[in-house]
Design a protein around this motif. Structure first.
Motif, PDB file in Angstrom:
ATOM      1  N   GLN A   1       0.829  -1.212   0.000  1.00  0.00           N
ATOM      2  CA  GLN A   1       0.000   0.000   0.000  1.00  0.00           C
ATOM      3  C   GLN A   1       0.859   1.257   0.000  1.00  0.00           C
ATOM      4  N   LEU A   2       1.972   1.223   0.749  1.00  0.00           N
ATOM      5  CA  LEU A   2       2.860   2.377   0.772  1.00  0.00           C
ATOM      6  C   LEU A   2       3.457   2.615  -0.608  1.00  0.00           C
ATOM      7  N   THR A   3       3.830   1.554  -1.299  1.00  0.00           N
ATOM      8  CA  THR A   3       4.353   1.728  -2.656  1.00  0.00           C
ATOM      9  C   THR A   3       3.282   2.281  -3.591  1.00  0.00           C
ATOM     10  N   ARG A   4       2.014   1.869  -3.405  1.00  0.00           N
ATOM     11  CA  ARG A   4       0.952   2.443  -4.239  1.00  0.00           C
ATOM     12  C   ARG A   4       0.823   3.942  -3.996  1.00  0.00           C
ATOM     13  N   VAL A   5       1.026   4.362  -2.738  1.00  0.00           N
ATOM     14  CA  VAL A   5       0.992   5.796  -2.416  1.00  0.00           C
ATOM     15  C   VAL A   5       2.099   6.543  -3.151  1.00  0.00           C
ATOM     16  N   THR A   6       3.343   6.041  -3.035  1.00  0.00           N
ATOM     17  CA  THR A   6       4.464   6.752  -3.663  1.00  0.00           C
ATOM     18  C   THR A   6       4.405   6.670  -5.182  1.00  0.00           C
ATOM     19  N   GLN A   7       3.898   5.571  -5.713  1.00  0.00           N
ATOM     20  CA  GLN A   7       3.740   5.474  -7.166  1.00  0.00           C
ATOM     21  C   GLN A   7       2.730   6.502  -7.649  1.00  0.00           C
ATOM     22  N   ALA A   8       1.622   6.642  -6.925  1.00  0.00           N
ATOM     23  CA  ALA A   8       0.579   7.583  -7.338  1.00  0.00           C
ATOM     24  C   ALA A   8       1.040   9.028  -7.213  1.00  0.00           C
ATOM     25  N   GLN A   9       1.806   9.331  -6.160  1.00  0.00           N
ATOM     26  CA  GLN A   9       2.187  10.716  -5.896  1.00  0.00           C
ATOM     27  C   GLN A   9       3.505  11.125  -6.536  1.00  0.00           C
ATOM     28  N   ARG A  10       4.453  10.173  -6.660  1.00  0.00           N
ATOM     29  CA  ARG A  10       5.781  10.536  -7.145  1.00  0.00           C
ATOM     30  C   ARG A  10       6.300   9.629  -8.264  1.00  0.00           C
ATOM     31  N   GLY A  11       5.524   8.625  -8.643  1.00  0.00           N
ATOM     32  CA  GLY A  11       5.921   7.782  -9.760  1.00  0.00           C
ATOM     33  C   GLY A  11       7.084   6.863  -9.473  1.00  0.00           C
ATOM     34  N   MET A  12       7.261   6.446  -8.218  1.00  0.00           N
ATOM     35  CA  MET A  12       8.354   5.538  -7.860  1.00  0.00           C
ATOM     36  C   MET A  12       7.936   4.680  -6.684  1.00  0.00           C
ATOM     37  N   SER A  13       8.685   3.592  -6.475  1.00  0.00           N
ATOM     38  CA  SER A  13       8.379   2.704  -5.351  1.00  0.00           C
ATOM     39  C   SER A  13       8.702   3.380  -4.023  1.00  0.00           C
ATOM     40  N   ALA A  14       8.178   2.803  -2.947  1.00  0.00           N
ATOM     41  CA  ALA A  14       8.454   3.354  -1.617  1.00  0.00           C
ATOM     42  C   ALA A  14       9.939   3.317  -1.300  1.00  0.00           C
ATOM     43  N   SER A  15      10.627   2.257  -1.699  1.00  0.00           N
ATOM     44  CA  SER A  15      12.062   2.154  -1.414  1.00  0.00           C
ATOM     45  C   SER A  15      12.858   3.155  -2.244  1.00  0.00           C
ATOM     46  N   ALA A  16      12.480   3.344  -3.517  1.00  0.00           N
ATOM     47  CA  ALA A  16      13.171   4.332  -4.344  1.00  0.00           C
ATOM     48  C   ALA A  16      12.932   5.739  -3.810  1.00  0.00           C
ATOM     49  N   TYR A  17      11.724   5.997  -3.334  1.00  0.00           N
ATOM     50  CA  TYR A  17      11.419   7.319  -2.763  1.00  0.00           C
ATOM     51  C   TYR A  17      12.230   7.543  -1.493  1.00  0.00           C
ATOM     52  N   LEU A  18      12.335   6.512  -0.651  1.00  0.00           N
ATOM     53  CA  LEU A  18      13.133   6.630   0.570  1.00  0.00           C
ATOM     54  C   LEU A  18      14.578   6.942   0.230  1.00  0.00           C
ATOM     55  N   GLU A  19      15.143   6.238  -0.734  1.00  0.00           N
ATOM     56  CA  GLU A  19      16.525   6.489  -1.129  1.00  0.00           C
ATOM     57  C   GLU A  19      16.700   7.910  -1.654  1.00  0.00           C
ATOM     58  N   ALA A  20      15.730   8.378  -2.442  1.00  0.00           N
ATOM     59  CA  ALA A  20      15.811   9.738  -2.980  1.00  0.00           C
ATOM     60  C   ALA A  20      15.801  10.764  -1.857  1.00  0.00           C
ATOM     61  N   GLN A  21      14.988  10.522  -0.814  1.00  0.00           N
ATOM     62  CA  GLN A  21      14.924  11.464   0.308  1.00  0.00           C
ATOM     63  C   GLN A  21      16.209  11.443   1.118  1.00  0.00           C
ATOM     64  N   VAL A  22      16.807  10.272   1.282  1.00  0.00           N
ATOM     65  CA  VAL A  22      18.072  10.168   2.017  1.00  0.00           C
ATOM     66  C   VAL A  22      19.155  10.991   1.319  1.00  0.00           C
ATOM     67  N   PHE A  23      19.258  10.851   0.005  1.00  0.00           N
ATOM     68  CA  PHE A  23      20.331  11.555  -0.690  1.00  0.00           C
ATOM     69  C   PHE A  23      19.985  13.026  -0.941  1.00  0.00           C
ATOM     70  N   ARG A  24      18.703  13.361  -0.911  1.00  0.00           N
ATOM     71  CA  ARG A  24      18.327  14.781  -0.921  1.00  0.00           C
ATOM     72  C   ARG A  24      18.828  15.446   0.356  1.00  0.00           C
ATOM     73  N   GLU A  25      18.640  14.762   1.495  1.00  0.00           N
ATOM     74  CA  GLU A  25      19.137  15.312   2.755  1.00  0.00           C
ATOM     75  C   GLU A  25      20.660  15.358   2.760  1.00  0.00           C
ATOM     76  N   ALA A  26      21.300  14.362   2.158  1.00  0.00           N
ATOM     77  CA  ALA A  26      22.762  14.376   2.063  1.00  0.00           C
ATOM     78  C   ALA A  26      23.233  15.599   1.283  1.00  0.00           C
TER      79      ALA A  26
END
Length: 284
Positions: free
Chosen positions: A211-236
């Motif tokens: 369900q979390l991946t469906r959320v991130t796919q709908a809102q950002r076009g990526m899986s939950a894990s890919a979104y998490l990685e993107a946020q980690v490196f955005r903060e970096a």
């Protein structure tokens, strides 16, 4: 243990106290002149800001991006966005600071304006919006009877006019999925160091990982894990741009116990090593 955020989080510019008023209005001269016309990068955890810059020159740093502003300009800065300014001496204009919790009808997650006012943007400052800014500033400073009611009305008008200038692609429906994504973002910020798994985030949100991946796919076009990685490196990237923390300190803060592994992961994600990224950001 909560690690202090190395990027300052202020109630107002350079101030850490709770808001003493319904909102805050001041001129650019009154605030920026105290700091030699430079506002160092910082963020506001629970405040949104509207800048109406009418004369002078200004450069803005926001989320690691450098933006030269063509004045007169309208700048909207939502809560959480890291930003700083360099103004020419004597730059004119106003900044209106709105505590999100005081204006849920405009800035709350259920607000019809929420999708438009969820991201920073710059737009030309038109006469109607400039007038709305002056109404807020005048009511804030005059201390007339029924001041709070007048301020609320003026702020509501200003937010509506600002929202009209937001890019159309930011006007996504603020659905249940969008609210789940907001909560996911907040959890990521809180638990970066702990390196939570997707299952941990999903459980905290009362969702399944699917369900979390469906959320991130709908809102950002990526899986939950890919979104998490993107946020980690955005903060970096933000920490590299806005702090003097060492590369190893940043990696440790983000849950990488091996600095070499962090550097490899950062390069894989951004195409540059952390040191090279910092050099590029610092280059004139």
């Amino acid at each position: 243990m909560t690690v202090p955020d190395p990027i300052p989080a202020y109630a107002l510019y350079g101030e850490r106290s709770d808001e003493p008023d319904l909102l805050h209005a001041e001129t650019i001269v009154d605030r920026a002149a105290r700091h030699d016309w430079r506002i160092a990068p910082h963020r506001h955890v629970a405040l949104s800001q509207i800048f109406a810059l009418t004369a002078g020159t200004a450069r803005m740093s926001v989320e690691g991006e450098e933006v030269a502003l063509a004045l007169p300009a309208l700048v909207f800065m939502p809560r959480g966005a890291v930003h700083g300014f360099v103004f020419s001496q004597g730059t004119e204009g106003h900044v209106i600071t709105l505590p999100d919790r005081a204006f849920p009808e405009q800035l709350g997650r259920e607000s019809p304006l929420a999708a438009r006012l969820s991201r920073w943007f710059v737009a030309p400052l038109d006469a109607d919006t400039a007038h709305a800014v002056r109404l807020v500033a005048d009511e804030h400073g005059a201390r007339h009877a029924f001041r709070e009611a007048a301020l609320r009305g003026a702020a509501a008008l200003l937010c509506a006019r600002v929202a009209r200038h937001a890019p159309q692609d930011s006007a996504q429906t603020h659905s249940r999925a969008a609210m789940h994504l907001d909560r996911y973002d907040a959890l990521i910020r809180t638990h970066l160091r702990e390196r939570w798994r997707i299952a941990d985030y999903a459980q905290a949100l009362n969702l399944t990982p699917q369900q979390l991946t469906r959320v991130t796919q709908a809102q950002r076009g990526m899986s939950a894990s890919a979104y998490l990685e993107a946020q980690v490196f955005r903060e970096a990237r933000r920490l590299l741009a806005y702090t003097r923390m060492s590369v190893s300190e940043i990696g440790y803060r983000l849950g990488f116990d091996d600095p070499a592994y962090f550097s490899r992961a950062f390069r894989r994600n951004t195409g540059r090593t952390p040191s090279r990224y910092r050099e590029d950001v610092d280059a004139p």
